[in-house]
Design an enzyme around this catalytic site. Sequence first.
Site, short mmCIF file in Angstrom:
data_model
loop_
_atom_site.label_atom_id
_atom_site.label_comp_id
_atom_site.label_asym_id
_atom_site.label_seq_id
_atom_site.Cartn_x
_atom_site.Cartn_y
_atom_site.Cartn_z
N HIS A 185 -4.41 -3.68 6.56
CA HIS A 185 -4.19 -3.91 5.14
C HIS A 185 -5.51 -4.37 4.53
O HIS A 185 -5.81 -5.55 4.45
CB HIS A 185 -3.10 -4.96 4.89
CG HIS A 185 -3.07 -5.38 3.44
ND1 HIS A 185 -2.70 -4.51 2.44
CD2 HIS A 185 -3.43 -6.52 2.82
CE1 HIS A 185 -2.82 -5.12 1.28
NE2 HIS A 185 -3.27 -6.34 1.49
N ASP A 231 0.85 -1.20 0.00
CA ASP A 231 0.00 0.00 0.00
C ASP A 231 0.89 1.25 0.00
O ASP A 231 0.61 2.22 -0.70
CB ASP A 231 -0.90 0.01 1.24
CG ASP A 231 -1.67 -1.29 1.39
OD1 ASP A 231 -2.61 -1.52 0.63
OD2 ASP A 231 -1.29 -2.11 2.26
P1 NAI Z 1 -1.71 -18.32 -4.17
O1 NAI Z 1 -3.06 -18.92 -4.01
O2 NAI Z 1 -1.09 -18.24 -5.53
O3 NAI Z 1 -0.69 -19.11 -3.25
C1 NAI Z 1 -0.94 -19.41 -1.92
C2 NAI Z 1 -0.18 -20.66 -1.59
O4 NAI Z 1 -0.31 -20.90 -0.21
C3 NAI Z 1 -0.70 -21.90 -2.32
O5 NAI Z 1 0.36 -22.52 -3.03
C4 NAI Z 1 -1.23 -22.78 -1.19
O6 NAI Z 1 -1.04 -24.17 -1.45
C5 NAI Z 1 -0.37 -22.31 -0.02
N1 NAI Z 1 -0.92 -22.60 1.30
C6 NAI Z 1 -2.21 -22.63 1.69
N2 NAI Z 1 -2.30 -23.03 2.97
C7 NAI Z 1 -1.04 -23.24 3.41
C8 NAI Z 1 -0.48 -23.69 4.64
N3 NAI Z 1 -1.26 -24.02 5.66
N4 NAI Z 1 0.85 -23.80 4.73
C9 NAI Z 1 1.64 -23.51 3.68
N5 NAI Z 1 1.17 -23.12 2.47
C10 NAI Z 1 -0.15 -22.98 2.35
O7 NAI Z 1 -1.79 -16.88 -3.49
P2 NAI Z 1 -0.79 -15.64 -3.66
O8 NAI Z 1 -1.22 -14.82 -4.80
O9 NAI Z 1 0.61 -16.13 -3.61
O10 NAI Z 1 -1.15 -14.80 -2.35
C11 NAI Z 1 -0.87 -15.28 -1.06
C12 NAI Z 1 -1.54 -14.44 0.00
O11 NAI Z 1 -1.02 -13.13 0.01
C13 NAI Z 1 -3.06 -14.28 -0.16
O12 NAI Z 1 -3.65 -14.42 1.12
C14 NAI Z 1 -3.21 -12.87 -0.65
O13 NAI Z 1 -4.47 -12.34 -0.32
C15 NAI Z 1 -2.10 -12.20 0.11
N6 NAI Z 1 -1.66 -10.91 -0.41
C16 NAI Z 1 -1.31 -9.94 0.51
C17 NAI Z 1 -0.86 -8.70 0.12
C18 NAI Z 1 -0.48 -7.67 1.12
O14 NAI Z 1 -0.20 -6.54 0.69
N7 NAI Z 1 -0.43 -7.93 2.42
C19 NAI Z 1 -0.76 -8.38 -1.31
C20 NAI Z 1 -1.11 -9.45 -2.21
C21 NAI Z 1 -1.55 -10.66 -1.75
#
Ligand code: NAI
Length: 325
Positions: free
Chosen positions: A185, A157
């Site tokens: 966030h 952000d």
């Molecule tokens: P994604 O769906 O591509 O990857 C998430 C991964 O986490 C998947 O490979 C899944 O198998 C794994 N996962 C799920 N449960 C798990 C566990 N218990 N232990 C280990 N791995 C586990 O999602 P992406 O795009 O990589 O985003 C990840 C997170 O980041 C989402 O929650 C998203 O909302 C968040 N995010 C946060 C931002 C921020 O500014 N704080 C910005 C963008 C995304």
Amino acid sequence: MTVKVTVTGAAGQIGYALLFRIASGQLLGAETPVSLSLLEITPALKAAEGTAMELDDCAFPLLQGIEITDDPNVAFDGASVALLVGARPRTAGMERGDLLSANGGIFGPQGRAINDHAADDVRVLVVGNPANTNALIARSHAPDVPADRFTAMTRLDHNRALSQLAAKLQVPVTEIKKLTIWGNHSPTMYPDLYHTEVGGKIAAEQVDGEWLRDTFIPTVAKRGAAIIEARGASSAASAANAAIDHVHTWVHGTPPGDWTSAAVVSDGSYGVPEGLISSFPVTSTGGHWEIVQGLAIDAFSRERIDLSVRELLDERDAVQALGLI
Ligand code: NAI
């Protein structure tokens, strides 16, 4: 000495954008060898192995080893940096309570594993949403780890706000100092330009109030949705970049005369209830965040900070009611 960095959700899209940058030295610097621990859920281990093969194929001089596991106790064993990226996304028809419960089931055990196995100097950044509250859950399961080691990411952000303001004022981002993201966030976060300096003058005085209120704040707040709309997938490289920035600043410090934004445990500053993990203006020296003190908060800012903090309190109450903290 080699530093162990654990990345959860390593096979996801942020993981894919993050791991190569860590291994190349952009997280901890070109002098620090790293070993990577990739934590995934069992069905995604094969995909994580594929990413590890690509990491091998980069022959990164600093990368001393890669471990892939579905066991948090193994993943966090000896970790000095823990990037908690994997989370349970909200799916159609899912109630908020279900979402919080599912994430409690992830971040509670991970917090416990960090408590029991991580290195004494462990620093935790939660990226997975709802990031602030997931960090609160993890922290509440790690009573032996100093509270200030648990943080959540609002640097994306912050960077989005920097970029929007730089474009508006037609200045390089390096001219902008002391921008702040306050609160959660989420779309309620508040990008504050009332202390931001551009060319030594306050940014809010260099833009008109209407642009600040009706264009700047909503653009930053809704940027994630705009990326999904345009790209057909959520922000990944920019989120990974922000995670790199957050940890790099934490470890190496903020430049003199500037600060950044991070969600850290509140000490009650600016009326944010103690213990909430909320975004503040922060500096880092010697690997410790400090909340910038003594800023005057005008009525416009107060209202927006309070709104976002209210949302954090609601999330905290909800996870408390569910017995997750
Ligand atoms: P994604 O769906 O591509 O990857 C998430 C991964 O986490 C998947 O490979 C899944 O198998 C794994 N996962 C799920 N449960 C798990 C566990 N218990 N232990 C280990 N791995 C586990 O999602 P992406 O795009 O990589 O985003 C990840 C997170 O980041 C989402 O929650 C998203 O909302 C968040 N995010 C946060 C931002 C921020 O500014 N704080 C910005 C963008 C995304």
